[in-house]
Scaffold this motif. Structure first.
Motif, PDB file in Angstrom:
ATOM      1  N   ASP A  23      36.700  39.276 -28.662  1.00 33.84           N
ATOM      2  CA  ASP A  23      37.641  40.227 -28.079  1.00 33.84           C
ATOM      3  C   ASP A  23      39.063  39.685 -28.020  1.00 33.84           C
ATOM      4  O   ASP A  23      39.933  40.307 -27.428  1.00 33.84           O
ATOM      5  N   ARG A  24      39.319  38.556 -28.645  1.00 32.43           N
ATOM      6  CA  ARG A  24      40.639  37.947 -28.553  1.00 32.43           C
ATOM      7  C   ARG A  24      41.307  37.937 -29.928  1.00 32.43           C
ATOM      8  O   ARG A  24      41.264  36.963 -30.661  1.00 32.43           O
ATOM      9  N   ASP A  25      41.871  39.082 -30.283  1.00 37.09           N
ATOM     10  CA  ASP A  25      42.607  39.273 -31.532  1.00 37.09           C
ATOM     11  C   ASP A  25      41.729  39.193 -32.770  1.00 37.09           C
ATOM     12  O   ASP A  25      42.223  38.978 -33.877  1.00 37.09           O
ATOM     13  N   GLY A  26      40.431  39.343 -32.603  1.00 33.44           N
ATOM     14  CA  GLY A  26      39.521  39.592 -33.711  1.00 33.44           C
ATOM     15  C   GLY A  26      39.492  38.530 -34.780  1.00 33.44           C
ATOM     16  O   GLY A  26      39.430  37.342 -34.518  1.00 33.44           O
ATOM     17  N   ALA A  27      39.555  38.981 -36.049  1.00 27.84           N
ATOM     18  CA  ALA A  27      39.290  38.115 -37.195  1.00 27.84           C
ATOM     19  C   ALA A  27      40.275  36.970 -37.300  1.00 27.84           C
ATOM     20  O   ALA A  27      39.919  35.874 -37.730  1.00 27.84           O
ATOM     21  N   ASP A  28      41.538  37.179 -36.923  1.00 30.27           N
ATOM     22  CA  ASP A  28      42.516  36.107 -37.055  1.00 30.27           C
ATOM     23  C   ASP A  28      42.149  34.919 -36.186  1.00 30.27           C
ATOM     24  O   ASP A  28      42.265  33.764 -36.594  1.00 30.27           O
ATOM     25  N   ARG A  29      41.655  35.204 -34.979  1.00 24.94           N
ATOM     26  CA  ARG A  29      41.259  34.121 -34.102  1.00 24.94           C
ATOM     27  C   ARG A  29      40.012  33.418 -34.633  1.00 24.94           C
ATOM     28  O   ARG A  29      39.900  32.210 -34.589  1.00 24.94           O
ATOM     29  N   ARG A  30      39.044  34.194 -35.112  1.00 25.23           N
ATOM     30  CA  ARG A  30      37.819  33.574 -35.623  1.00 25.23           C
ATOM     31  C   ARG A  30      38.114  32.734 -36.860  1.00 25.23           C
ATOM     32  O   ARG A  30      37.470  31.719 -37.104  1.00 25.23           O
ATOM     33  N   ALA A  31      39.104  33.153 -37.645  1.00 28.48           N
ATOM     34  CA  ALA A  31      39.483  32.345 -38.800  1.00 28.48           C
ATOM     35  C   ALA A  31      40.007  30.980 -38.371  1.00 28.48           C
ATOM     36  O   ALA A  31      39.796  29.985 -39.055  1.00 28.48           O
ATOM     37  N   GLY A  32      40.661  30.916 -37.222  1.00 30.65           N
ATOM     38  CA  GLY A  32      41.126  29.631 -36.725  1.00 30.65           C
ATOM     39  C   GLY A  32      39.980  28.708 -36.376  1.00 30.65           C
ATOM     40  O   GLY A  32      40.051  27.505 -36.603  1.00 30.65           O
ATOM     41  N   ALA A  33      38.894  29.266 -35.832  1.00 32.92           N
ATOM     42  CA  ALA A  33      37.719  28.454 -35.521  1.00 32.92           C
ATOM     43  C   ALA A  33      37.105  27.899 -36.790  1.00 32.92           C
ATOM     44  O   ALA A  33      36.728  26.717 -36.855  1.00 32.92           O
ATOM     45  N   VAL A  34      36.988  28.735 -37.810  1.00 36.13           N
ATOM     46  CA  VAL A  34      36.408  28.285 -39.080  1.00 36.13           C
ATOM     47  C   VAL A  34      37.283  27.216 -39.712  1.00 36.13           C
ATOM     48  O   VAL A  34      36.792  26.243 -40.292  1.00 36.13           O
ATOM     49  N   GLN A  35      38.585  27.348 -39.576  1.00 42.96           N
ATOM     50  CA  GLN A  35      39.499  26.362 -40.143  1.00 42.96           C
ATOM     51  C   GLN A  35      39.277  24.987 -39.519  1.00 42.96           C
ATOM     52  O   GLN A  35      39.265  23.965 -40.220  1.00 42.96           O
ATOM     53  N   LEU A  36      39.075  24.953 -38.213  1.00 48.22           N
ATOM     54  CA  LEU A  36      38.850  23.675 -37.544  1.00 48.22           C
ATOM     55  C   LEU A  36      37.517  23.059 -37.951  1.00 48.22           C
ATOM     56  O   LEU A  36      37.435  21.865 -38.235  1.00 48.22           O
ATOM     57  N   SER A  37      36.473  23.874 -37.986  1.00 41.84           N
ATOM     58  CA  SER A  37      35.153  23.331 -38.326  1.00 41.84           C
ATOM     59  C   SER A  37      35.093  22.903 -39.783  1.00 41.84           C
ATOM     60  O   SER A  37      34.468  21.888 -40.116  1.00 41.84           O
ATOM     61  N   GLN A  38      35.750  23.632 -40.668  1.00 42.67           N
ATOM     62  CA  GLN A  38      35.736  23.252 -42.082  1.00 42.67           C
ATOM     63  C   GLN A  38      36.494  21.961 -42.320  1.00 42.67           C
ATOM     64  O   GLN A  38      36.122  21.169 -43.195  1.00 42.67           O
ATOM     65  N   GLU A  39      37.556  21.728 -41.552  1.00 42.46           N
ATOM     66  CA  GLU A  39      38.293  20.467 -41.712  1.00 42.46           C
ATOM     67  C   GLU A  39      37.402  19.280 -41.398  1.00 42.46           C
ATOM     68  O   GLU A  39      37.373  18.285 -42.120  1.00 42.46           O
ATOM     69  N   VAL A  40      36.642  19.389 -40.321  1.00 43.93           N
ATOM     70  CA  VAL A  40      35.741  18.300 -39.951  1.00 43.93           C
ATOM     71  C   VAL A  40      34.600  18.177 -40.952  1.00 43.93           C
ATOM     72  O   VAL A  40      34.210  17.069 -41.339  1.00 43.93           O
ATOM     73  N   ASP A  41      34.075  19.307 -41.389  1.00 49.10           N
ATOM     74  CA  ASP A  41      32.981  19.275 -42.362  1.00 49.10           C
ATOM     75  C   ASP A  41      33.421  18.585 -43.649  1.00 49.10           C
ATOM     76  O   ASP A  41      32.705  17.744 -44.208  1.00 49.10           O
ATOM     77  N   GLY A  42      34.607  18.927 -44.131  1.00 47.67           N
ATOM     78  CA  GLY A  42      35.112  18.289 -45.338  1.00 47.67           C
ATOM     79  C   GLY A  42      35.359  16.805 -45.157  1.00 47.67           C
ATOM     80  O   GLY A  42      35.072  15.997 -46.042  1.00 47.67           O
ATOM     81  N   ARG A  43      35.859  16.429 -44.014  1.00 41.22           N
ATOM     82  CA  ARG A  43      36.125  15.019 -43.768  1.00 41.22           C
ATOM     83  C   ARG A  43      34.825  14.230 -43.647  1.00 41.22           C
ATOM     84  O   ARG A  43      34.706  13.106 -44.164  1.00 41.22           O
ATOM     85  N   THR A  44      33.838  14.808 -42.982  1.00 43.31           N
ATOM     86  CA  THR A  44      32.541  14.146 -42.852  1.00 43.31           C
ATOM     87  C   THR A  44      31.903  13.930 -44.219  1.00 43.31           C
ATOM     88  O   THR A  44      31.394  12.842 -44.526  1.00 43.31           O
ATOM     89  N   ASN A  45      31.939  14.956 -45.056  1.00 42.10           N
ATOM     90  CA  ASN A  45      31.346  14.833 -46.391  1.00 42.10           C
ATOM     91  C   ASN A  45      32.098  13.811 -47.238  1.00 42.10           C
ATOM     92  O   ASN A  45      31.492  13.097 -48.047  1.00 42.10           O
ATOM     93  N   SER A  46      33.417  13.731 -47.060  1.00 44.28           N
ATOM     94  CA  SER A  46      34.189  12.754 -47.822  1.00 44.28           C
ATOM     95  C   SER A  46      33.753  11.340 -47.477  1.00 44.28           C
ATOM     96  O   SER A  46      33.592  10.487 -48.356  1.00 44.28           O
ATOM     97  N   ILE A  47      33.536  11.073 -46.204  1.00 44.28           N
ATOM     98  CA  ILE A  47      33.096   9.734 -45.786  1.00 44.28           C
ATOM     99  C   ILE A  47      31.680   9.469 -46.255  1.00 44.28           C
ATOM    100  O   ILE A  47      31.365   8.395 -46.785  1.00 44.28           O
ATOM    101  N   ARG A  48      30.795  10.427 -46.087  1.00 42.55           N
ATOM    102  CA  ARG A  48      29.391  10.236 -46.446  1.00 42.55           C
ATOM    103  C   ARG A  48      29.228  10.025 -47.953  1.00 42.55           C
ATOM    104  O   ARG A  48      28.398   9.226 -48.392  1.00 42.55           O
ATOM    105  N   ASN A  49      30.003  10.747 -48.738  1.00 43.29           N
ATOM    106  CA  ASN A  49      29.852  10.669 -50.188  1.00 43.29           C
ATOM    107  C   ASN A  49      30.658   9.552 -50.828  1.00 43.29           C
ATOM    108  O   ASN A  49      30.646   9.417 -52.062  1.00 43.29           O
ATOM    109  N   SER A  50      31.376   8.784 -50.030  1.00 42.36           N
ATOM    110  CA  SER A  50      32.179   7.700 -50.614  1.00 42.36           C
ATOM    111  C   SER A  50      31.305   6.554 -51.103  1.00 42.36           C
ATOM    112  O   SER A  50      31.747   5.741 -51.921  1.00 42.36           O
ATOM    113  N   ILE A  51      30.082   6.447 -50.638  1.00 41.80           N
ATOM    114  CA  ILE A  51      29.154   5.414 -51.111  1.00 41.80           C
ATOM    115  C   ILE A  51      28.367   5.968 -52.291  1.00 41.80           C
ATOM    116  O   ILE A  51      27.685   6.985 -52.168  1.00 41.80           O
ATOM    117  N   GLN A  52      28.493   5.299 -53.430  1.00 40.40           N
ATOM    118  CA  GLN A  52      27.780   5.719 -54.630  1.00 40.40           C
ATOM    119  C   GLN A  52      26.998   4.540 -55.208  1.00 40.40           C
ATOM    120  O   GLN A  52      27.436   3.389 -55.133  1.00 40.40           O
TER     121      GLN A  52
END
Length: 833
Positions: A597-626
């Motif tokens: 109820d707080r400005d709809g899709a634009d606000r939810r997009a901000g939540a996804v942006q934060l979680s995706q940043e962490v997800d990408g960073r976590t995968n970068s660290i995990r996949n650095s070992i080959q």
């Protein structure tokens, strides 16, 4: 009501000004069309008057087309209203009321498009009274009075009250005690890597920005206690500390990472908050970290993270502003005051220790519409907790005008708020009650409106105000709750008792509502706006993924007695620098700012942006070992080694490049064919390679796959896809070896047995002087046996077995049947039968 205005043309019942002044109404027949419609704007309106205090208002008139002269302004009032329900009805439909002009003095002229009204009124009411009011502009051209336009508001008539018969210092009017909660909050924008998601916060704290307007209103009384309680967002404070860094700060943008210089405005905001928090008597309390949706977390069975959000929020606010914020004030303000019984039990639990929780009054409904009951209830939850019913209608009036919208003036909007507060008092003027104004987190008031509103509800009326005060600002009650405070059984509403730590005598802030309010409810519309449980679970999964990096970054491999072992470090800088920010950022992805109820899709997009940043960073660290290994490895014996190359792909200085401690684990689908060390620990520096030879042993020959998995020191999978090596073994297995040994043993035994038997036969032949069969000499005579001849009698001679010679073989030698049987019946050559 103040939001309504009219440009309709309505005349008084008579054409003369005198007849209108003698009590005519603005409605009825006999209207005359207006020459030109006009709009009336109030730019100055005190909203309150008394016998000693004149009505003061001013404004401007805007004509749709020029050409009218002789414009005048009149002030009219309708029948007074005596309940909040009637006040709402008058606000919704002001044009349906009947207004009169007789008691409000003379007309004032419009000069240069402006007017000013400063007259004492002839109202004879002796008590607090609220009138719907109409300010209209009329044309008097040609001796006719024609209404060109009007605007609507309310007037509070507050004459001084007579002294009470029981006390020479008390009056018969008991002002409403008002406490105000103002959140200083903004949407989360702090990423785990220290960047901000955008630079919009700079606009909010700049001069004239949303947060600047709020803090300017609060800072007006920074040198003395202020009755307003501030609910501080710890994530906002953390972002401000990033912005005030001397070396500047960075933020994300569509074009990439951008840098900004140090923000002096951020330093100014933090200084103002520290000054407010440090003033004795002021109330400041912390919101959860990230302003997390506590109710949604509890409904997703994440009580542990809900507890972390509350405790971390207190800790961060205390670190930035001072320890008193954490230790003294135990208050909670769930988003929009929405919380169910489970949330209330969580907040009142001893581990959290909240003594005061601000809730929407729709969750603690009044049993009767009139009068408005006090906001204070005592709920018997896990522990007794003070639940304050924030007035939703009062908050709606305060938040209706926005800085980015055209509408009524600040003075008109403020008159609505003043009339609502006066009506609460007028409903039951002899009994003081507590009213709570809880403002929303995203309050965006017009310029100067916040200052005016907070001045009304937070500053007591001056001694020479000229009217009877009907509002008494009080501090937020936060002291411990009296355990003896009861409840209405199953209803859960407080029945009485006083709180301790606020005041010694029972007042509006210490006397609960009792049966005047029902028990706590949680309507479906409140549950519908929570962050969905499925999304909470998804974010919690990402938090678990980030947590698996803790031993990878915080353990190290040491060599003890020539054996590699993993030692846990007592302290770890990388946890505080890498893992903890990722977990904190993911908590902000569960913020109440992302509710539907707080400005709809634009606000939810901000939540996804934060979680995706962490997800990408976590995968970068995990996949650095080959791992690099040969596709095929051959074991030429039962044991061998498999060479592996382990590399940290990120170079030192690159983002997410850290020393990493991992464990190599080898496995096969057929565990009976392969054995190897269970774990091989090692630490790889950024950009470094490690050569590892892993010993293998195989119990059987054949080809089979071996999988090399990278694990954390805690045994969790670090990479999703293991390396695959095809191992070929030429060694015999233990079963095959046993069978071979058994076969060789049987063959050797057969040979030995044959040699023994042959030796025995040779021994018998030597004793009789005859040669053995095939020896070349005839057999000797048997002792006691005579040769068979014509003279021998049958009884004296032993019958002998005829020896039948077998057909000669290719070598010309012949074997007897006994010799052939001894040889197993195997022909000596193909010609032998």
């Amino acid at each position: 009501m103040s939001t309504a205005s009219s440009t309709a043309s309505t005349a008084s019942p008579t054409t003369g000004a005198g007849s209108t002044a003698n009590g005519g109404t603005a409605g009825g027949t006999g209207t005359t069309p207006a020459a030109a419609p006009a709009t009336v704007n109030l730019t100055r309106f005190d909203g309150v008057a008394s016998r000693e205090l004149p009505l003061r208002l001013g404004g401007s008139v805007n004509l749709a087309s020029p050409g009218n002269a002789g414009l005048m302004v009149e002030v009219w009032v309708a029948q007074n209203v005596d309940s909040r329900a009637k006040l709402d009805a008058a606000r919704a439909n002001p044009t349906k009321l009947s207004y009169t002009w007789a008691q409000l003095g003379e007309r004032v002229p419009v000069v240069g498009g402006a007017f000013a009204f400063d007259q004492k009124l002839s109202i004879t009411k002796t008590g607090l009274t609220i009138y719907p009011m109409k300010v209209r502009v009329v044309s008097t051209t040609g001796g006719r009075v024609t209404e060109l336009g009007a605007t609507y508001t309310f007037l509070v008539w507050a004459p001084a009250q007579p002294l009470s018969s029981t006390s020479a210092s008390a009056t018969t009017l008991a002002p409403t005690a008002v406490t105000t909660v103002l959140p200083i909050s903004s949407k989360p924008r702090l990423r785990s890597d220290g960047l901000l998601t955008d630079n919009d916060l700079a606009g909010e704290i700049a001069t004239g920005g949303r947060l600047d307007r709020l803090l300017t209103a609060v800072d007006q009384a920074s040198d003395q206690p202020f009755s307003i309680a501030l609910a501080l967002d710890p994530t906002l404070l953390k972002a401000l500390t990033v912005m005030e860094n001397a070396s500047g700060y960075q933020y994300a943008s569509p074009s990439g990472v951008r840098r900004s210089d140090k923000s002096d405005e951020a330093a100014k905001v933090l200084a103002a908050l520290r000054r407010f928090a440090g003033t004795p008597g002021n109330v400041v309390f912390a919101l959860p970290w990230g302003d997390a949706d506590i109710t949604a977390l509890l409904h997703a069975d994440q009580a542990h993270d809900a507890r972390l959000a509350v405790t971390n929020g207190r800790m961060v606010v205390a670190q930035i502003l001072g320890d008193t914020v954490e230790n003294d004030i135990k208050a909670a303000y769930p988003v929009d005051g929405l919380a169910d019984k489970q949330t209330l039990a969580f907040l009142s639990d001893q581990a959290i220790g909240m003594s005061t929780v601000i809730l929407d009054d729709q969750l603690l409904p009044a049993v009767r519409a009139t009068p408005t009951p006090t906001a204070l209830t005592v709920q018997q939850s896990t522990n007794p907790v003070r639940a304050l019913a924030a007035d939703s209608r009062l908050a709606a009036l305060v938040t209706a005008p926005r800085n980015d919208q055209a509408g009524p003036s600040v003075d008109q909007s403020l008159a609505d708020v003043r009339a609502e507060l006066a009506m609460i008092t007028a409903e039951q003027p002899s009994k003081s009650r507590l009213a709570v104004l809880a403002l929303p987190r995203d309050w965006d008031p017009p310029v100067d409106f916040a200052k005016r509103v907070l001045g009304l509800v937070a500053a007591p009326a001056a001694a020479d105000a000229g009217y009877q005060p009907f509002v008494e600002p009080v501090r937020l009650p936060t002291g411990p709750v009296d355990p003896a405070a009861g409840s209405d059984g199953a209803s859960g509403a407080g029945t009485g008792g006083t709180t301790t730590g606020d005041t010694a005598a029972a007042t509006a802030t210490t006397t609960p509502a009792g049966s005047a309010r029902g028990g706590l409810i949680y309507p479906e519309w409140a549950a519908a706006v929570e962050i969905p449980t499925g999304y909470v679970d998804a974010v919690e999964h990402l938090r678990d993924e980030a947590a698996t990096l803790t031993p990878v970054l915080c353990d190290q491999v040491v060599r003890v007695a020539n054996v590699n072992t993993v030692r846990k470090l007592d302290t770890c800088d990388l946890y505080a620098a890498v893992v903890e920010p990722m977990k904190n950022t993911l908590m902000t992805a569960l913020s109440v700012w992302w509710r539907s109820d707080r400005d709809g899709a634009d606000r939810r997009a901000g939540a996804v942006q934060l979680s995706q940043e962490v997800d990408g960073r976590t995968n970068s660290i995990r996949n650095s070992i080959q791992i690099t290994a040969s596709e095929k490895v051959t074991l030429t014996s039962r044991e061998g080694t498999v060479p592996l190359t382990v590399q940290n792909m990120l170079e030192d200085g690159e983002p997410n490049a850290y020393p990493m401690t991992v464990i190599l684990s080898l496995s096969s689908n057929d565990q009976t064919r392969l054995s190897s060390p269970a774990q091989v620990p090692l630490t790889i520096e950024p950009g470094a390679k490690a050569q590892v030879e892993v010993k293998l042993s195989s119990d059987s020959a054949g080809t089979f796959p071996v999988y090399v998995q990278v694990l954390t020191p805690d045994g969790e999978k670090l990479t999703s896809q293991p390396a695959r090596i095809l191992v070929r073994s030429t060694a015999y297995g233990s079963i095959a070896t046993a069978i071979t040994y058994a076969a060789v043993g049987l063959f050797a035994a057969a040979v030995v047995l044959r040699l023994v038997r042959r030796a025995r036969r040779r021994g018998r032949g030597d004793a009789s002087g005859q040669t053995t069969p095939g020896g070349g000499e005839p057999p000797s005579a048997m002792t006691g046996v005579t040769s068979a001849g014509p003279e021998a009698t049958p009884s004296a001679d032993r019958a002998t077995t005829p020896v039948r010679r077998i057909q000669p073989n290719a070598a010309g030698a012949q074997r007897t049947e006994a010799e052939r049987a001894y040889a197993g019946g195997v022909p000596a050559n193909p010609s032998e039968p």
